[in-house]
Design a protein around this motif. Structure first.
Motif, PDB file in Angstrom:
ATOM      1  N   ASN A 164       9.682   1.576  -1.647  1.00 38.02           N
ATOM      2  CA  ASN A 164      10.834   0.847  -1.508  1.00 38.02           C
ATOM      3  C   ASN A 164      11.335   0.390  -2.814  1.00 38.02           C
ATOM      4  OD1 ASN A 164       9.907  -1.961  -2.169  1.00 38.02           O
ATOM      5  ND2 ASN A 164       8.758  -1.926   0.058  1.00 38.02           N
TER       6      ASN A 164
ATOM      7  N   GLN B 168      13.153  -2.772  -5.209  1.00 37.76           N
ATOM      8  CA  GLN B 168      13.784  -4.111  -4.948  1.00 37.76           C
ATOM      9  C   GLN B 168      14.594  -4.369  -6.272  1.00 37.76           C
ATOM     10  OE1 GLN B 168      11.078  -7.189  -3.735  1.00 37.76           O
ATOM     11  NE2 GLN B 168      10.318  -6.012  -1.945  1.00 37.76           N
TER      12      GLN B 168
ATOM     13  N   GLY C  74       7.821  -0.622  -4.781  1.00 45.23           N
ATOM     14  CA  GLY C  74       6.585  -0.790  -3.600  1.00 45.23           C
ATOM     15  C   GLY C  74       5.788   0.402  -3.971  1.00 45.23           C
TER      16      GLY C  74
ATOM     17  N   ASN D 119       0.685   0.882   0.165  1.00 46.55           N
ATOM     18  CA  ASN D 119       0.906   0.278   1.332  1.00 46.55           C
ATOM     19  C   ASN D 119       1.669  -0.895   1.127  1.00 46.55           C
ATOM     20  OD1 ASN D 119      -0.870  -1.349   0.077  1.00 46.55           O
ATOM     21  ND2 ASN D 119      -2.473  -1.061   1.595  1.00 46.55           N
ATOM     22  N   ASN D 120       2.622  -0.991   0.221  1.00 45.26           N
ATOM     23  CA  ASN D 120       3.710  -2.047   0.061  1.00 45.26           C
ATOM     24  C   ASN D 120       2.831  -3.327  -0.661  1.00 45.26           C
ATOM     25  OD1 ASN D 120       5.633  -0.631   0.484  1.00 45.26           O
ATOM     26  ND2 ASN D 120       6.309  -1.425   2.209  1.00 45.26           N
ATOM     27  N   ARG D 121       1.372  -3.213  -0.751  1.00 43.98           N
ATOM     28  CA  ARG D 121       0.753  -4.620  -1.351  1.00 43.98           C
ATOM     29  C   ARG D 121       0.960  -5.110  -2.769  1.00 43.98           C
ATOM     30  NH1 ARG D 121      -4.651  -3.950   1.952  1.00 43.98           N
ATOM     31  NH2 ARG D 121      -4.022  -3.884   4.076  1.00 43.98           N
ATOM     32  N   LYS D 122       1.767  -3.987  -3.545  1.00 42.09           N
ATOM     33  CA  LYS D 122       1.832  -4.175  -4.974  1.00 42.09           C
ATOM     34  C   LYS D 122       3.248  -3.738  -5.458  1.00 42.09           C
ATOM     35  CE  LYS D 122      -0.575  -2.972  -9.174  1.00 42.09           C
ATOM     36  NZ  LYS D 122      -1.799  -2.209  -9.643  1.00 42.09           N
ATOM     37  N   LEU D 123       3.832  -4.389  -6.178  1.00 44.14           N
ATOM     38  CA  LEU D 123       5.164  -4.208  -6.817  1.00 44.14           C
ATOM     39  C   LEU D 123       4.758  -3.611  -8.079  1.00 44.14           C
ATOM     40  CD1 LEU D 123       7.554  -6.721  -5.223  1.00 44.14           C
ATOM     41  CD2 LEU D 123       7.681  -4.255  -4.824  1.00 44.14           C
TER      42      LEU D 123
ATOM     43  N   TRP E 170       6.821  -3.601 -11.761  1.00 46.38           N
ATOM     44  CA  TRP E 170       7.925  -4.101 -12.157  1.00 46.38           C
ATOM     45  C   TRP E 170       8.632  -3.223 -13.368  1.00 46.38           C
ATOM     46  CZ3 TRP E 170      11.025  -8.863 -10.888  1.00 46.38           C
ATOM     47  CH2 TRP E 170      10.579  -9.352  -9.519  1.00 46.38           C
ATOM     48  N   GLY E 171       9.870  -2.958 -13.292  1.00 49.11           N
ATOM     49  CA  GLY E 171      10.427  -2.546 -14.743  1.00 49.11           C
ATOM     50  C   GLY E 171      10.505  -3.613 -15.783  1.00 49.11           C
TER      51      GLY E 171
ATOM     52  N   PRO F 107       7.963  -9.662 -15.066  1.00 51.12           N
ATOM     53  CA  PRO F 107       6.684 -10.086 -14.301  1.00 51.12           C
ATOM     54  C   PRO F 107       5.428  -9.285 -14.203  1.00 51.12           C
ATOM     55  CG  PRO F 107       8.639 -10.775 -12.989  1.00 51.12           C
ATOM     56  CD  PRO F 107       8.968  -9.796 -14.136  1.00 51.12           C
TER      57      PRO F 107
ATOM     58  N   PHE G  79       2.309  -8.496 -11.934  1.00 48.20           N
ATOM     59  CA  PHE G  79       1.351  -8.955 -10.694  1.00 48.20           C
ATOM     60  C   PHE G  79       0.128  -9.400 -11.043  1.00 48.20           C
ATOM     61  CE2 PHE G  79       0.724  -8.922  -6.383  1.00 48.20           C
ATOM     62  CZ  PHE G  79      -0.553  -8.215  -6.039  1.00 48.20           C
TER      63      PHE G  79
ATOM     64  N   GLN H  23      -1.836 -11.068  -4.582  1.00 48.96           N
ATOM     65  CA  GLN H  23      -1.057 -11.291  -3.491  1.00 48.96           C
ATOM     66  C   GLN H  23      -1.790 -11.734  -2.208  1.00 48.96           C
ATOM     67  OE1 GLN H  23       0.405  -8.436  -0.531  1.00 48.96           O
ATOM     68  NE2 GLN H  23       2.457  -9.532  -0.396  1.00 48.96           N
TER      69      GLN H  23
ATOM     70  N   ARG I 148      -4.638  -9.703  -0.355  1.00 52.62           N
ATOM     71  CA  ARG I 148      -3.949  -8.333  -0.294  1.00 52.62           C
ATOM     72  C   ARG I 148      -3.748  -7.501  -1.222  1.00 52.62           C
ATOM     73  NH1 ARG I 148      -2.177  -8.390   5.221  1.00 52.62           N
ATOM     74  NH2 ARG I 148      -1.087  -6.361   4.745  1.00 52.62           N
TER      75      ARG I 148
ATOM     76  N   SER J 288       5.642  -6.078   0.719  1.00 50.02           N
ATOM     77  CA  SER J 288       6.527  -6.260   0.050  1.00 50.02           C
ATOM     78  C   SER J 288       7.980  -6.456   0.358  1.00 50.02           C
ATOM     79  CB  SER J 288       6.493  -5.324  -1.345  1.00 50.02           C
ATOM     80  OG  SER J 288       6.860  -4.177  -0.846  1.00 50.02           O
TER      81      SER J 288
END
Lengths: 111, 113
Positions: free
Chosen positions: A31, A33, A92, A95-99, A101-102, B43, B45, B48, B55, B99
């Motif tokens: 995904n 954002q 994302g 498994n979506n646990r980490k984003l 970022w740009g 930002p 990371f 989480q 996670r 997310s």
């Protein structure tokens, strides 16, 4: 490693002009954002795109997610001084646990 | 409803010291993420947490640790502070562990001298 590149780094526009920032990932994203951060403030969530080729609009803002889910764009029509800030994309991965970022695009609008 | 709160707002520490930053998520949110933001950059990371379990972890040294409490609030601990740890530390809460849209707190500005 996984990266999300965002261009341009800075953009100055005259009020009323359009603005676009682009986000490109080295890997397929689950995904994407978009966030806006005003000077001295914290990131504020704008939108999330999940589907391949998805397009969403919020008033003067148009968000797109590429067919391959590796790129995205944010387009602002007829910018206003209230649009000033830094726009970040965050993708994302896994498994979506980490984003990821740009680095953001800083927008300045001259009245 | 209150948004995400963080404390303290500002903090000055010297090299070698340790620091604890605190975050309270939006009521009902079960996930907390921590980010480091250096001036002029996006930002980065750090961690989480969801339902009190880690996670996700970013590329930060073991000097950085965190935990989440039964009430979903969270602490970020940094040991043996370095000058390069000076940054804005942001906490973000989200409803679920994936997310989903994240709501950021105002951040803690840490200065290491």
């Amino acid at each position: 490693g996984q990266q999300v590149m965002q261009i341009p780094q800075y953009q100055h526009v005259q009020e009323g002009e359009d603005f676009t920032t682009y986000c490109n990932s080295s890997t397929t994203l689950s995904n994407i954002q978009w966030y806006k951060q005003r000077p001295g403030g914290h990131p504020v969530f704008l939108i999330q795109l999940v589907k391949s080729g998805e397009v969403k609009k919020q008033k003067r803002l148009t968000f797109q997610f590429g067919e391959a889910k590796k790129n995205s764009s944010l387009h602002i029509t007829a910018t206003q001084t209230t649009d000033v800030g830094t726009y970040f994309c965050a993708g994302g991965v896994g498994n979506n646990r980490k984003l990821i970022w740009g680095l953001g695009t800083s927008l300045a609008v001259n009245p | 409803d209150a948004g995400v709160t963080q404390s303290p707002t500002h903090l000055i520490k010297t090299r070698g010291q340790h620091v604890t930053l605190r975050c309270s998520p939006i009521s009902g949110h079960k996930s907390v993420s921590w980010y480091q933001q250096v001036l002029g950059q996006g930002p980065q990371f750090i961690f989480q947490y969801y339902e009190k379990e880690e996670r996700g972890r970013g590329n930060f040294p073991d000097r950085f640790s965190a935990r989440q409490f039964p009430n979903y609030s969270s602490e970020l601990n940094v040991n043996a502070l370095l000058l390069g740890d000076s940054a804005l530390y942001l906490c973000a809460s989200s409803l679920l562990g994936d997310s989903y849209e994240q709501y950021f707190g105002p951040g803690t500005r840490l200065t290491v001298t």
